[in-house]
Design a protein around this motif. Sequence first.
Motif, PDB file in Angstrom:
ATOM      1  N   GLN A 147       5.250  -1.715  -5.198  1.00  0.00           N
ATOM      2  CA  GLN A 147       4.871  -1.455  -6.583  1.00  0.00           C
ATOM      3  C   GLN A 147       3.804  -0.385  -6.741  1.00  0.00           C
ATOM      4  O   GLN A 147       3.523   0.047  -7.853  1.00  0.00           O
ATOM      5  N   LYS A 148       3.166   0.069  -5.632  1.00  0.00           N
ATOM      6  CA  LYS A 148       2.215   1.177  -5.719  1.00  0.00           C
ATOM      7  C   LYS A 148       2.875   2.521  -5.403  1.00  0.00           C
ATOM      8  O   LYS A 148       2.198   3.549  -5.343  1.00  0.00           O
ATOM      9  N   ARG A 177       4.336   6.013  -5.468  1.00  0.00           N
ATOM     10  CA  ARG A 177       4.121   7.143  -6.379  1.00  0.00           C
ATOM     11  C   ARG A 177       5.158   8.250  -6.194  1.00  0.00           C
ATOM     12  O   ARG A 177       5.437   9.008  -7.123  1.00  0.00           O
ATOM     13  N   LYS A 221       0.807  -1.212   0.000  1.00  0.00           N
ATOM     14  CA  LYS A 221       0.000   0.000   0.000  1.00  0.00           C
ATOM     15  C   LYS A 221       0.844   1.268   0.000  1.00  0.00           C
ATOM     16  O   LYS A 221       0.303   2.380  -0.034  1.00  0.00           O
ATOM     17  N   THR A 241       2.751   4.459  -0.849  1.00  0.00           N
ATOM     18  CA  THR A 241       2.735   5.419  -1.966  1.00  0.00           C
ATOM     19  C   THR A 241       3.848   6.453  -1.887  1.00  0.00           C
ATOM     20  O   THR A 241       4.142   7.121  -2.881  1.00  0.00           O
ATOM     21  N   ASN A 281       4.346   2.641 -11.113  1.00  0.00           N
ATOM     22  CA  ASN A 281       3.386   3.690 -10.783  1.00  0.00           C
ATOM     23  C   ASN A 281       4.063   4.971 -10.284  1.00  0.00           C
ATOM     24  O   ASN A 281       3.377   5.922  -9.905  1.00  0.00           O
TER      25      ASN A 281
END
Length: 1429
Positions: free
Chosen positions: A560-561, A563, A536, A538, A584
Amino acid sequence: MEACISIVGSILGSLTRKAAEYTVDPIARQVSYLFKHKSKFQNLRDQLQKLNDARQRVKEAVNAANRQGEEIFDDVNSWLTKVNGICDEAAAQLDGDERKAKQRCFVGFCPNFKSRYQLSRKAEKEANTIAELLKDKDRLDGVSYKPASEGTATRAVKEYEAFESRKGVLDAVMTALKDANLSIIGVYGMGGLGKTTLVKQVARQAKDENLFDEVVLTAVTQSYDIKEIQDRIADELGLTFEKQSDTGRAGKLRDRLKRIRKVLVILDDIWVKLDMEALGIPYEGEHQGCKILLTSREQDALSLMGSLNNISIQILKEEEAWNLFKKKAGDIVQRPDLHATAIEVAKECAGLPIAIVTVGEAMKNKKNLSDWKYALNELRNPSKRNFKGIPAGAYSAIELSYKFLEDEEHQPTFLLCSIMGHDAAIEDLLKSGIGLGLFHGVNTIEETRYKVSALVSNLKRSSLLLDGSTFERFDMHDVVRDVAISIASRDHHWLARDDEFKELSNEETMRNCELICLQYAKVCELPDHDQLDCPKLTFFSLDSEDSSLKISDNFFRGMQKLRVLDFAKMYFPSLPLSFCFLKNLRTLCFSACMLKDIVVIGELKNLEILSLRKSKIAVLPGEIGQLIKLKLLDLSHCYKLKVISPNVLSRLSKLEELCLLSSFDRWEVEGHEKPRTNASLVELQHLPHLTTLEVEIPIVQAMPKELFSAKLERYRISIGGKWWRNYKPETSRELNLKLNKSIHLDDSGVKTLLRKTETLLLDAVKDAMDMLCDPDTEGFPHLKHLGVSNDSEVKYLINSMELASCKAFPLLETLSLFKLNNLEAIYYGQLQAECFGQLRKIGARDCNMLKNLFSFALARKLGHLEEIDVSNCENFTELIVEKREEEIGDDDILEFSQVRSLTLENLPCFIGLFNSEKKLSSSQQGRVQSIDGNSTATSLFDRKVMFPCLKKLWLACITVEKLWHDQLPVTPFSVENLTELTIQNCHNLKNLFTSSMVESFVQLKSLLIGNCNEIEEVITMTEGLLEEERMRKMVFPKLDNLHLWNLPHLKRFCFGNPNEFLSLRERRIVECPVLNTFHSDSTRVGTIVGNEAGKSSISTVNSCTDVPKYLFNEKLAFPNLQQLHLGWDDGMKERLDGLRLAPDCFCKLKVLGLVRFPQQLAIFPSYLFQLLSLPNLESLQIAGCYFEELVFQSEGVGGEEKPASASMVLSRLTELWLSNLHELMHLWKEKEGFQNLRILRVGWCPILRSNLVPSSVCFQNLMTLEVYKCDGIIKLVTHSTAKSLVQLREMRIIGCRKIEEIIEGSDGNRDEVKDEIIFPKLNLLELIGLSNLESFCSSANHTFVFPSLATVFVQDCPKIKTFAQGGLNAPMLHKVRPDRWADEREDWIWEGSLNSTIQKLFKEWNPVEEMQNSVEDQGNPSTFNTQST
């Protein structure tokens, strides 16, 4: 012929007698004047050429500094003034003197020996004077300094409320600051009580009351960063750090603070004991003028810092709390249906200002009772989370304000602000917010920037954010920050606190975590496992200066999420391979990192923002061109970036913003046959969305046509040069043009940019006149700052004959004109009312055709003007001129109501502030008629031009004869606001002001007068005063600094009235040879006698003819004087012998400086002994004297000299500075010394012999030891003296060419137990330019322990083979720098121990010798053994 021989004989006889009389002037020299006159003149010619070259170099450096907005050191200006006079005079007379020396007498049969002797001797004397000036030039430590901007510490404190409960605390702190026995003061109380606001008010008040020369304030916080604290302090002091090591930065900051006589350093919000040594802040008596004010939530933290006076701050009283709440919430609280609930809400804020303010702002204009009931319920049910020092009420209050934020954008923006640090940049918030997708309804980065600025403004209005240091920054209260992070941790699973670092090993926590911020955690290693599983996550931020910190290749595989990814101050030889999994990622930032291989970034196809700001990277690889969604590329301040792969930029088709300020500038020119190896400016034409561009283009030929489009909204572009080193942008649209040949403005698109440019700098721009007067620029409607320099064609900035509308420069705020040799006037023709209406600052320098600045009509429009500076303009005659077409009445007055600073310097044709073209002779302007009708001297100020708010007045090299008219009242000139008055090289002045004016100088803090040949007194008696008025005390209540130098005719400072200097702390008197007394009753007093016609006439009464004997007397009071500097002159002994002092005169004197005492004084003169014996004297500074040793004598019975008690006099001194004592052989004798010395600086004492001090001398209190350019020293100190250096923190030995070792060891049996010498506090050791140094200590009988040594510089010491023969232990040392300016991570050397590192340096410095030794030593194993750690 016999007559000729007779003349020669008489001259030689005279020379013989002269030689017998003056043993220091041998006969050979006298004879050389006759027979070597050609060489004397040639030597003078050579020296003059060297001086001219040196002058030109200094002038160029000064000009460069002026262009950068830096301040020039006073000694540099003084040196240039002296050199200008000597160069001009010598050049004018040299050829004539040389011809005269060749003339012959007696019909040409015999040389004119008398003339030749005199002129030859004169030439030698002038050559020697020039040689001394060249030496003085070498001693100049730079020419300029960056002026400190108005720091946060001295700004008005708009948050401060003068509550009764706060007044007692404020008064207690101010009293403690005035206590000479306290160096550290503390203020403590729980978070949110207003400690920061209080100390800001203390800072402002302390500066206003003139308690300190400088006041600096910086936040420390729980997760402090030493470099950031140093940067903030340095910024307020105008100090810049170049490429400096940790210790180098600390040393530079410490030196800067020590040079300030009185400085207050405020460290806000400390949590633990700070390492003041590492910070670079003097403490523990290292600098008596430095006071430290601390704030903390815990009293224990203050005690750990050594604070003995800790002052508590409590909550507000109930009435105070309610009044503050009403002020913030507004009149709505008085509404009958809300009033009772509002009172309850205010009470729940528990008297905490931070809670009251935030809740009050949140409840402003809340009209529904339900909102107030909800707020009351929230405050009565506080969160269970608890932070040390934050009460539950404050937490609930801030959380309530957070909940009342208007929409879904304000709340996440507020939470994101909490991890941005103090004084955060809005630009950084923009980058992170875009990456997280926080901002909606915007399409471009520019639109987003406007939105972010609006969000920040709204949060400031809610009192959840504070103002930053500039409009582009913001800040947050620590209590608010803690609550915000707590909310984010609870609701969004953030890890953003230092104490949560261990949670990185908790797998469950990591699986739920959305943000990790290790920005201020002292991270030295990451978790052992190969990767973090954070599905989760970011946002990830990591800041670590530990170059050994490694990130595994798989570390980011489980994120992998992600940002936003943000790194700071880290070292990446290559990036982790797991970067390729971050599909991402929207924002990637590397701030001040070291980067090499970043190819993997090309895999991040969704990246929108890439910032490498301030990072060290040499090549931007071609793979970056694959980032087809990139919108912002920030490469600013990447000064090592030399290559951007071809076609990388052109492939970034979505790019909106490109920042290359102080970065890549090697643009290749298109059209060559060879394939390009670097980026080209043509690539920028393939970026259709580009709206922001920061770029430097040193080669104009690299610019293609139509390079700049009208789409550019924000730009900083430099063409033909680079932005100045210390340049700080002030606006969003800036152009810097340096073009020695014309370019087609239309073709390149520059003209398009000119119309909307806000800052324009034109340097040596060909056709600049055409550019400024081009009608297509529409008069520069947006321009705020204009600088024009180095142009010989510009006649006018505005020519209304060529500009149709002539509405030029309506928003211009600053105007700088430099080296415009043909500039005649700022404008020609008629101007409309809008022109220059916003002008605040104007400066003209080296504009030789300029005669004035403004017409009377234009000057009337300059209602915002604050600063005027006119310098080095040969034909400048007046500031304001009345044009022939203007109709101005005698009663018309021009008032510059906002002008704070006026500088007029080196204006040889200057007449006055105002002149009229209608007058036949402008030289009559500025003259008034005296009472008897006779013309009086020209004065600077009159009724025509007023400066009611003037604070700083600098006059140099102008021909004014008086500053103020005697017959005019003082009030119109409003000198009551004047704080700084500097007068230099004004040779027509005989005095500065009259005694009746003194009472108006209530704000004067600095009075500097130098190089004025005709000044006889500073204050002259006002004519016509009655006896009681003459005896009225003249008081300078705030005068802090008085400096008088090179005033050959100054007889006294004043006469008649007694003087009192209540605040004077520094006084320098140098080269005032006829200054018989500072205050005198001896004068010819003028009295006004009435007559029947009601008129007045002047009669003169001679009241006293006795010559004053003493320089100071009982009518002078200097109760706060802290520094006194005296330069030698022939009458000094008579004026100081038997010194008479008032009881409170010099009672606080701490520093005594003595300059240029002559050769006949081999020892310290007895008549200065009374000054040396003053009870509070701490520092003795001696420069340019001929003392052979520091033997102090007092006068005994009957005038006999007897040695003074060293233990009595010298034990009080804590600082000794010795410089340029060319005859000094010994500092002092065996039994004498400075037992309590803390700072010892010795420089340019070339014949100091053997050791610095005798072996019997102990330095048990010495903290700083610096020795420069003392070539007679062989061994610095003996081992017995070294053992006493238990307090030594810094040792610098520089440029002592004969020194062989620092510590002279004992001779003994090597098999005996070694003697251990410990330097327990030595932190910094510099050994630089010691060409004969072989070791720190060559004796094997001593081992050395350095428990605190962290930084060692060894530079230009080619003979040093080992550090300590007997071994050493330095557990904190992990690097040696062969260059004090070495880069932090790239250039330091370490071989496991100090001895081994020194040996490696020796091999590098002596490769040939090392090779020979290696061959000789083959097969002969070394018996040398070192002991090191």
